[in-house]
Scaffold this active site. Structure first.
Site, PDB file in Angstrom:
ATOM      1  N   ARG A   1      -3.672  10.875   4.357  1.00 33.61           N
ATOM      2  CA  ARG A   1      -2.532  11.820   4.472  1.00 33.61           C
ATOM      3  C   ARG A   1      -1.651  11.758   3.172  1.00 33.61           C
ATOM      4  NH1 ARG A   1       0.930  14.653   7.806  1.00 33.61           N
ATOM      5  NH2 ARG A   1       3.263  14.059   7.315  1.00 33.61           N
TER       6      ARG A   1
ATOM      7  N   ARG B   1       0.959  14.928  12.669  1.00 31.41           N
ATOM      8  CA  ARG B   1       1.351  14.673  11.283  1.00 31.41           C
ATOM      9  C   ARG B   1       1.557  16.082  10.467  1.00 31.41           C
ATOM     10  NH1 ARG B   1      -1.083   9.095   9.264  1.00 31.41           N
ATOM     11  NH2 ARG B   1       1.063   9.212   8.214  1.00 31.41           N
ATOM     12  N   PRO B   2       2.361  17.038  10.856  1.00 30.53           N
ATOM     13  CA  PRO B   2       2.623  18.214  10.117  1.00 30.53           C
ATOM     14  C   PRO B   2       3.475  17.955   8.954  1.00 30.53           C
ATOM     15  CG  PRO B   2       4.064  18.108  12.081  1.00 30.53           C
ATOM     16  CD  PRO B   2       3.293  16.973  12.196  1.00 30.53           C
TER      17      PRO B   2
ATOM     18  N   CYS C   1      -4.637  13.168  12.534  1.00 30.98           N
ATOM     19  CA  CYS C   1      -5.275  11.931  12.278  1.00 30.98           C
ATOM     20  C   CYS C   1      -5.234  11.230  13.818  1.00 30.98           C
ATOM     21  CB  CYS C   1      -4.492  11.174  11.423  1.00 30.98           C
ATOM     22  SG  CYS C   1      -3.114  10.235  11.750  1.00 30.98           S
TER      23      CYS C   1
ATOM     24  N   ARG D   1      -8.329  -0.354   4.488  1.00 31.00           N
ATOM     25  CA  ARG D   1      -7.408   0.635   3.877  1.00 31.00           C
ATOM     26  C   ARG D   1      -6.073   0.052   3.569  1.00 31.00           C
ATOM     27  NH1 ARG D   1      -6.727   6.256   6.921  1.00 31.00           N
ATOM     28  NH2 ARG D   1      -5.318   6.355   4.925  1.00 31.00           N
TER      29      ARG D   1
ATOM     30  N   ASP E   1       6.004  20.230   7.847  1.00 29.96           N
ATOM     31  CA  ASP E   1       7.259  21.310   7.909  1.00 29.96           C
ATOM     32  C   ASP E   1       8.288  20.549   7.185  1.00 29.96           C
ATOM     33  OD1 ASP E   1       6.952  19.351  10.185  1.00 29.96           O
ATOM     34  OD2 ASP E   1       8.879  20.274  10.909  1.00 29.96           O
TER      35      ASP E   1
ATOM     36  N   ASP F   1       4.722   0.666  12.049  1.00 25.77           N
ATOM     37  CA  ASP F   1       3.420   0.001  11.542  1.00 25.77           C
ATOM     38  C   ASP F   1       3.321  -1.411  11.782  1.00 25.77           C
ATOM     39  OD1 ASP F   1       3.660   1.651   8.316  1.00 25.77           O
ATOM     40  OD2 ASP F   1       2.999   2.332  10.174  1.00 25.77           O
TER      41      ASP F   1
ATOM     42  N   LYS G   1       0.913  -1.267  -0.007  1.00 23.52           N
ATOM     43  CA  LYS G   1       0.053   0.184  -0.100  1.00 23.52           C
ATOM     44  C   LYS G   1       0.886   1.235   0.084  1.00 23.52           C
ATOM     45  CE  LYS G   1      -1.555   1.619   4.202  1.00 23.52           C
ATOM     46  NZ  LYS G   1      -1.262   2.940   4.085  1.00 23.52           N
ATOM     47  N   ASN G   2       1.861   1.366   0.929  1.00 24.00           N
ATOM     48  CA  ASN G   2       2.701   2.570   1.078  1.00 24.00           C
ATOM     49  C   ASN G   2       3.657   2.726  -0.046  1.00 24.00           C
ATOM     50  OD1 ASN G   2       1.148   2.917   3.214  1.00 24.00           O
ATOM     51  ND2 ASN G   2       2.760   2.387   4.823  1.00 24.00           N
TER      52      ASN G   2
ATOM     53  N   ILE H   1       7.952   7.085  16.817  1.00 26.50           N
ATOM     54  CA  ILE H   1       7.732   7.686  15.499  1.00 26.50           C
ATOM     55  C   ILE H   1       6.358   8.740  15.643  1.00 26.50           C
ATOM     56  CG2 ILE H   1       7.175   7.326  13.090  1.00 26.50           C
ATOM     57  CD1 ILE H   1      10.196   6.531  13.815  1.00 26.50           C
TER      58      ILE H   1
HETATM   59  C1  EPZ Z   1       4.576   6.751   6.218  1.00 24.97           C
HETATM   60  O1  EPZ Z   1       3.923   8.005   6.639  1.00 24.97           O
HETATM   61  C2  EPZ Z   1       3.522   5.767   6.119  1.00 24.97           C
HETATM   62  N1  EPZ Z   1       2.374   6.040   5.063  1.00 24.97           N
HETATM   63  C3  EPZ Z   1       3.072   5.371   7.642  1.00 24.97           C
HETATM   64  O2  EPZ Z   1       2.227   4.174   7.417  1.00 24.97           O
HETATM   65  C4  EPZ Z   1       4.279   5.059   8.271  1.00 24.97           C
HETATM   66  O3  EPZ Z   1       3.982   4.818   9.681  1.00 24.97           O
HETATM   67  C5  EPZ Z   1       5.502   6.450   8.316  1.00 24.97           C
HETATM   68  O4  EPZ Z   1       5.655   6.509   6.974  1.00 24.97           O
HETATM   69  C6  EPZ Z   1       6.661   6.046   9.090  1.00 24.97           C
HETATM   70  O5  EPZ Z   1       7.125   4.850   8.590  1.00 24.97           O
HETATM   71  C7  EPZ Z   1       2.736   6.120   3.818  1.00 24.97           C
HETATM   72  O6  EPZ Z   1       3.889   5.629   3.431  1.00 24.97           O
HETATM   73  C8  EPZ Z   1       1.472   6.301   2.827  1.00 24.97           C
HETATM   74  P1  EPZ Z   1       6.704  10.132   7.896  1.00 24.97           P
HETATM   75  P2  EPZ Z   1       4.409   9.488   6.482  1.00 24.97           P
HETATM   76  O7  EPZ Z   1       6.671  11.562   7.336  1.00 24.97           O
HETATM   77  O8  EPZ Z   1       5.209   9.557   5.428  1.00 24.97           O
HETATM   78  C9  EPZ Z   1       6.767  13.296  11.606  1.00 24.97           C
HETATM   79  C10 EPZ Z   1       0.301   3.086   7.694  1.00 24.97           C
HETATM   80  O9  EPZ Z   1      -0.122   2.633   8.637  1.00 24.97           O
HETATM   81  N2  EPZ Z   1       6.803  14.417  10.534  1.00 24.97           N
HETATM   82  O10 EPZ Z   1       7.916   9.305   8.064  1.00 24.97           O
HETATM   83  O11 EPZ Z   1       3.427  10.452   6.760  1.00 24.97           O
HETATM   84  C11 EPZ Z   1       5.226  12.780  11.578  1.00 24.97           C
HETATM   85  O12 EPZ Z   1       4.306  13.547  12.358  1.00 24.97           O
HETATM   86  C12 EPZ Z   1       0.831   4.388   7.725  1.00 24.97           C
HETATM   87  O13 EPZ Z   1       0.550   2.362   6.746  1.00 24.97           O
HETATM   88  C13 EPZ Z   1       6.988  15.683  10.909  1.00 24.97           C
HETATM   89  O14 EPZ Z   1       7.081  16.247  11.869  1.00 24.97           O
HETATM   90  O15 EPZ Z   1       5.597   9.403   7.703  1.00 24.97           O
HETATM   91  C14 EPZ Z   1       5.676  11.260  12.347  1.00 24.97           C
HETATM   92  O16 EPZ Z   1       5.580  11.693  13.830  1.00 24.97           O
HETATM   93  C15 EPZ Z   1       0.831   4.779   9.044  1.00 24.97           C
HETATM   94  N3  EPZ Z   1       6.827  16.664   9.993  1.00 24.97           N
HETATM   95  C16 EPZ Z   1       7.080  11.177  12.015  1.00 24.97           C
HETATM   96  O17 EPZ Z   1       7.582  12.254  11.534  1.00 24.97           O
HETATM   97  C17 EPZ Z   1       6.575  16.273   8.559  1.00 24.97           C
HETATM   98  O18 EPZ Z   1       6.994  17.060   7.514  1.00 24.97           O
HETATM   99  C18 EPZ Z   1       7.197  10.030  10.785  1.00 24.97           C
HETATM  100  O19 EPZ Z   1       6.371  10.539   9.744  1.00 24.97           O
HETATM  101  C19 EPZ Z   1       6.871  14.835   8.145  1.00 24.97           C
HETATM  102  C20 EPZ Z   1       6.552  13.997   9.236  1.00 24.97           C
END
Ligand code: EPZ
Length: 423
Positions: free
Chosen positions: A94, A123-124, A118, A401, A126, A309, A22-23, A331
């Protein structure tokens, strides 16, 4: 809303086919915005998130044909007619924010709703913004939407140093950089297999990318990308989830298409718990032959560490392990919502901030429980497989999902599960 009923206590044996990730698919699909030529994805999973991404891409002007032969997704975008990713779609998923980089690169502007919080965290975006601004984009927040515009001559290659190895930000910047003028180097890049898969697909489309899967990714911008056909990588989270089924319920299950390199940290933890994981010609085989798994401590980390995950699913397993385990979730700030539901089944869990202590009990007891997010939902299904009696998991739309045909797959290895349609 539908529910899934699980009647526990049956040993599980047989084979489960693991689907495409999926991801990975959710990052590969927006890549169609980068080229006028068709992009065909094979081994694509049939999931509601894929339908949501399809709707979003179609709203931007891409053509996405209905999936054919089971797993083939054909996309094409001759030119975006719309550059707005609406709040109503983005708030549900997201990953919709992954159209930002491609739209900026191809069209020079994009208006993408901030996803909003969510269940599992704020999940900002920035880090995404930091990376794209380094490439010359101007991004302003207005009425909850990011209004992004590339410089007149297009995005410029840049040095992008990430404060955290964000998966989505790495994907957005990598896609944007493929068409930028000059070379982009991303440091502290995410190293997940889905990043490698996206880089392989973009390379097939004519992009020039080095270092995907390492902390430093170099992308040399090109003038245009052409079409390609790309197989979606195996879903390591679905794989890890089903590897736990025989661990909880007993038996031996072969996960077809499973690759050890995709789940090494997770497999190491199963080994520490006394579970046998073996590579076969067709995938990965997991057997719980003797006795109860041992308690182990788990800390989630970016790849190649233990995946966040799989944290909820691992917690379900540890609820009936022998001894006390400590899980650290580093995370996301709120990813223990499965804990109170597991406690309804008799689990002994104490949550303090990002840490959960699980004291193994003899047996869980079936109960009605509530799914709250995708991975929490499936941890309740897993717990139900081991529990005495009947577990009813409500609000299973979360599961749709990320888990294709879960009831059929689990029934195929001997589980007593059924889906009942709610009002
Ligand atoms: C991806 O989300 C996955 N989703 C998530 O899977 C997975 O949990 C996550 O990576 C971590 O491995 C998809 O690939 C579609 P991140 P993503 O940006 O890209 C913070 C599932 O269950 N952050 O690595 O959104 C954020 O808040 C889903 O399949 C910022 O602060 O993850 C989080 O605490 C859930 N600012 C951490 O980093 C930003 O600009 C990890 O986020 C971006 C992220």
């Amino acid at each position: 809303m539908d529910s899934i009923i699980v009647r526990g206590g049956r040993e599980l044996n047989g084979q489960i086919a693991i689907a495409g990730a999926k991801n990975a698919a959710l990052a590969l699909m927006p890549a169609t915005l980068l080229s006028e030529e068709p992009l065909t994805l094979t081994n694509a999973p049939r999931l509601s998130d894929i339908k949501t991404m399809t709707t979003l891409l179609q709203s931007l002007g891409a053509e996405v044909a209905p999936m054919r032969d089971g797993q083939v997704l054909a996309l094409a975008c001759h030119g975006a007619i719309n550059h707005v990713a609406e709040y109503d779609i983005v708030r549900k998923m997201r990953a919709s924010n992954l159209v930002l980089g491609p739209l900026l690169a191809r069209e020079g502007h994009a208006i993408v709703s901030l996803p909003g919080g969510c269940a599992i965290g704020a999940r900002p975006m920035d880090i995404h913004i930091h990376g794209l601004e380094a490439m010359g984009a101007e991004i302003a927040l207005k009425d909850g939407y990011l209004h992004a515009r590339a410089p007149l001559g297009g995005l410029k290659g840049a040095q992008v140093d990430f404060p955290f190895a964000s998966v989505g930000a790495t994907e957005n910047v990598m896609m944007a950089a493929t068409l930028a003028r000059g070379t982009t180097v991303i440091t502290n890049a995410a190293r997940e297999p889905e990043i490698v898969d996206l880089a392989e697909c973009l390379t097939r489309m004519g992009a020039r990318i080095d270092g995907a899967g390492t902390r430093a990714i170099t992308i040399e911008g090109v003038d245009r990308l052409h079409g390609a056909t790309h197989p979606v990588v195996t879903d390591r989270i679905e794989l890890g989830t089903y590897m736990l089924a025989p661990v909880l319920a007993g038996g031996a299950v072969e996960c077809l298409g499973g690759r050890l390199d995709l789940v090494q940290a997770f497999a190491d933890k199963l080994d520490e718990a006394g579970i046998e994981v073996t590579e076969t010609a067709a995938g990965l085989k997991v057997a719980r032959r003797n006795g109860t798994p041992k308690a182990v401590n788990v800390t989630t980390e970016p790849f190649p560490g233990f995946p966040t995950d799989l944290q909820a699913q691992m917690m379900a397993m540890l609820c009936t392990a022998s001894g006390t385990s400590v899980l650290e979730e580093t995370i996301f700030e709120n990813r223990f919502m499965h804990a109170p539901e597991l406690m309804r089944m008799g689990a002994e869990i104490e949550v303090h901030g990002g840490s959960a202590t699980v004291r193994g009990v003899e047996r869980l007891k079936g109960a009605p429980v509530m799914a709250t997010d995708l991975r929490a939902s499936v941890s309740l299904i897993l717990a139900g497989l081991a529990a005495e009696g009947e577990t009813v998991v409500n609000r299973v739309y979360h599961l749709d999902r990320g888990y294709e045909q879960l009831v059929r797959k689990l029934s195929g290895i001997g589980a007593d599960v059924e889906r009942v349609h709610g009002q």
